[in-house]
Write a protein that holds these residues in place. Structure first.
Motif, PDB file in Angstrom:
ATOM      1  N   ALA A 132      44.927  -2.963   0.340  1.00  0.00           N
ATOM      2  CA  ALA A 132      44.884  -1.808   1.236  1.00  0.00           C
ATOM      3  C   ALA A 132      43.590  -1.745   2.047  1.00  0.00           C
ATOM      4  CB  ALA A 132      45.037  -0.516   0.433  1.00  0.00           C
ATOM      5  N   LEU A 133      42.666  -2.669   1.795  1.00  0.00           N
ATOM      6  CA  LEU A 133      41.378  -2.654   2.491  1.00  0.00           C
ATOM      7  C   LEU A 133      41.566  -2.826   3.992  1.00  0.00           C
ATOM      8  CD1 LEU A 133      38.231  -2.770   2.391  1.00  0.00           C
ATOM      9  CD2 LEU A 133      38.465  -5.256   2.180  1.00  0.00           C
ATOM     10  N   ARG A 134      40.901  -1.957   4.768  1.00  0.00           N
ATOM     11  CA  ARG A 134      40.847  -2.071   6.224  1.00  0.00           C
ATOM     12  C   ARG A 134      39.387  -2.219   6.623  1.00  0.00           C
ATOM     13  NH1 ARG A 134      45.356  -2.306   4.909  1.00  0.00           N
ATOM     14  NH2 ARG A 134      47.206  -1.243   5.736  1.00  0.00           N
ATOM     15  N   VAL A 135      39.122  -3.112   7.560  1.00  0.00           N
ATOM     16  CA  VAL A 135      37.738  -3.350   7.973  1.00  0.00           C
ATOM     17  C   VAL A 135      37.606  -3.266   9.490  1.00  0.00           C
ATOM     18  CG1 VAL A 135      37.257  -4.840   5.986  1.00  0.00           C
ATOM     19  CG2 VAL A 135      38.058  -5.865   8.132  1.00  0.00           C
ATOM     20  N   ALA A 136      36.365  -3.133   9.943  1.00  0.00           N
ATOM     21  CA  ALA A 136      36.021  -3.253  11.357  1.00  0.00           C
ATOM     22  C   ALA A 136      35.434  -4.642  11.578  1.00  0.00           C
ATOM     23  CB  ALA A 136      35.005  -2.185  11.754  1.00  0.00           C
ATOM     24  N   VAL A 137      35.904  -5.319  12.602  1.00  0.00           N
ATOM     25  CA  VAL A 137      35.354  -6.632  12.978  1.00  0.00           C
ATOM     26  C   VAL A 137      34.601  -6.434  14.276  1.00  0.00           C
ATOM     27  CG1 VAL A 137      35.875  -9.033  13.540  1.00  0.00           C
ATOM     28  CG2 VAL A 137      37.286  -7.811  11.874  1.00  0.00           C
ATOM     29  N   ARG A 138      33.281  -6.681  14.244  1.00  0.00           N
ATOM     30  CA  ARG A 138      32.466  -6.404  15.425  1.00  0.00           C
ATOM     31  C   ARG A 138      31.331  -7.393  15.525  1.00  0.00           C
ATOM     32  NH1 ARG A 138      28.711  -1.306  14.460  1.00  0.00           N
ATOM     33  NH2 ARG A 138      29.130  -1.205  16.680  1.00  0.00           N
ATOM     34  N   SER A 139      30.765  -7.477  16.703  1.00  0.00           N
ATOM     35  CA  SER A 139      29.678  -8.418  16.945  1.00  0.00           C
ATOM     36  C   SER A 139      28.378  -7.928  16.320  1.00  0.00           C
ATOM     37  CB  SER A 139      29.457  -8.589  18.451  1.00  0.00           C
ATOM     38  OG  SER A 139      28.860  -7.418  18.991  1.00  0.00           O
ATOM     39  N   SER A 140      27.523  -8.892  16.006  1.00  0.00           N
ATOM     40  CA  SER A 140      26.125  -8.609  15.700  1.00  0.00           C
ATOM     41  C   SER A 140      25.328  -9.696  16.410  1.00  0.00           C
ATOM     42  CB  SER A 140      25.861  -8.631  14.194  1.00  0.00           C
ATOM     43  OG  SER A 140      24.525  -8.230  13.908  1.00  0.00           O
ATOM     44  N   ALA A 141      25.210  -9.526  17.725  1.00  0.00           N
ATOM     45  CA  ALA A 141      24.613 -10.568  18.557  1.00  0.00           C
ATOM     46  C   ALA A 141      23.135 -10.738  18.252  1.00  0.00           C
ATOM     47  CB  ALA A 141      24.811 -10.240  20.031  1.00  0.00           C
ATOM     48  N   VAL A 142      22.710 -11.989  18.232  1.00  0.00           N
ATOM     49  CA  VAL A 142      21.315 -12.298  17.888  1.00  0.00           C
ATOM     50  C   VAL A 142      20.354 -11.664  18.887  1.00  0.00           C
ATOM     51  CG1 VAL A 142      19.656 -14.198  17.648  1.00  0.00           C
ATOM     52  CG2 VAL A 142      21.954 -14.400  16.665  1.00  0.00           C
ATOM     53  N   GLY A 143      20.766 -11.551  20.150  1.00  0.00           N
ATOM     54  CA  GLY A 143      19.885 -11.001  21.181  1.00  0.00           C
ATOM     55  C   GLY A 143      19.998  -9.507  21.381  1.00  0.00           C
ATOM     56  N   GLU A 144      20.746  -8.807  20.536  1.00  0.00           N
ATOM     57  CA  GLU A 144      20.925  -7.364  20.690  1.00  0.00           C
ATOM     58  C   GLU A 144      19.649  -6.598  20.362  1.00  0.00           C
ATOM     59  OE1 GLU A 144      25.464  -6.044  19.798  1.00  0.00           O
ATOM     60  OE2 GLU A 144      24.302  -6.706  18.090  1.00  0.00           O
ATOM     61  N   ASP A 145      19.578  -5.412  20.934  1.00  0.00           N
ATOM     62  CA  ASP A 145      18.514  -4.446  20.590  1.00  0.00           C
ATOM     63  C   ASP A 145      17.123  -5.022  20.784  1.00  0.00           C
ATOM     64  OD1 ASP A 145      20.586  -2.781  19.856  1.00  0.00           O
ATOM     65  OD2 ASP A 145      20.503  -3.372  17.753  1.00  0.00           O
ATOM     66  N   GLY A 146      16.972  -5.857  21.820  1.00  0.00           N
ATOM     67  CA  GLY A 146      15.661  -6.431  22.108  1.00  0.00           C
ATOM     68  C   GLY A 146      14.840  -5.530  23.005  1.00  0.00           C
ATOM     69  N   HIS A 147      13.627  -5.978  23.332  1.00  0.00           N
ATOM     70  CA  HIS A 147      12.761  -5.171  24.197  1.00  0.00           C
ATOM     71  C   HIS A 147      13.286  -5.131  25.625  1.00  0.00           C
ATOM     72  CE1 HIS A 147       9.781  -4.593  21.102  1.00  0.00           C
ATOM     73  NE2 HIS A 147       9.718  -5.895  20.886  1.00  0.00           N
ATOM     74  N   GLY A 148      13.960  -6.224  26.056  1.00  0.00           N
ATOM     75  CA  GLY A 148      14.407  -6.292  27.438  1.00  0.00           C
ATOM     76  C   GLY A 148      15.832  -5.869  27.672  1.00  0.00           C
ATOM     77  N   ALA A 149      16.683  -5.897  26.625  1.00  0.00           N
ATOM     78  CA  ALA A 149      18.095  -5.572  26.797  1.00  0.00           C
ATOM     79  C   ALA A 149      18.691  -5.192  25.452  1.00  0.00           C
ATOM     80  CB  ALA A 149      18.843  -6.764  27.385  1.00  0.00           C
TER      81      ALA A 149
END
Length: 203
Positions: A132-149
């Motif tokens: 019955a497990l349901r999950v969210a599949v989403r990105s975790s991009a290496v360049g996310e949440d940086g100083h420039g973007a």
């Protein structure tokens, strides 16, 4: 890939720390660090960016390069990284749709499929939800949440995904979402590689 390397391809949340950001992206790395400090966060697992490196067949990579390579002159120019195609947003939208269909038509390698299935089974056991497990599949991009973007909202998130087979299909779809017109344009404007490299994105 050796069994030891395959074991490092998919990491349970409990094994992830902030220092793992280059492997699983800052989003997942922060969740792992918070969990290790005793904070309540959603359980899960991450497919590392390195695990996705090289999974596309040579022919598919060549077709992606063809789609996004502008006409060049000379050998030196031909060796330059591919960029967004000329011809405006309508042409870009057509090419990105072709790219996404091409990527979503590929299968992940069997060793990675097995590693994801094992991680999904462990998660189902930890949560006590079983099938019955349901999950969210989403990105975790290496360049996310940086100083420039931030790259916030550039990749797709898929909710309510059930079963390892569907998780695998949505991992591919999540990675393919890096080829949307808006994601490619964002990457171009903020200095990211275009087209997307597998090493840029964990899931």
């Amino acid at each position: 890939m050796s069994p030891a390397e395959a074991g490092e391809a998919v990491l349970d949340l409990a094994a992830i720390r902030a220092s793992d950001a280059p492997r699983v992206g800052p989003k997942m790395a922060r969740l792992g660090q918070l969990a290790s400090a005793g904070w309540r966060v959603p359980d899960g697992y991450a497919v590392t960016a390195a695990a996705l490196e090289g999974w596309l067949p040579t022919a598919a990579l060549a077709e992606l390069h063809r789609l996004f390579s502008a006409p060049t002159a000379g050998a030196a120019a031909a060796a330059a990284p591919a960029g967004p195609p000329p011809g405006g947003q309508q042409r870009l939208a057509r090419l990105t749709e072709q790219a996404r269909r091409l990527i979503e038509g590929q299968s992940l390698p069997s060793w990675l499929a097995d590693a994801v299935a094992d991680a999904h089974a462990r998660l189902a056991a930890r949560t006590g939800r079983g099938a019955a497990l349901r999950v969210a599949v989403r990105s975790s991009a290496v360049g996310e949440d940086g100083h420039g973007a931030s790259f916030a909202g550039q990749y797709e998130t898929y909710l309510g995904v059930s079963g390892a087979d569907e998780v695998l299909r949505h991992i591919v779809r999540c990675w393919a979402s890096g080829y949307s017109a808006h994601a490619l344009d964002y990457r171009r404007r903020f200095g990211g590689s275009s087209p997307l490299r597998a090493s840029d994105l964990a899931v």
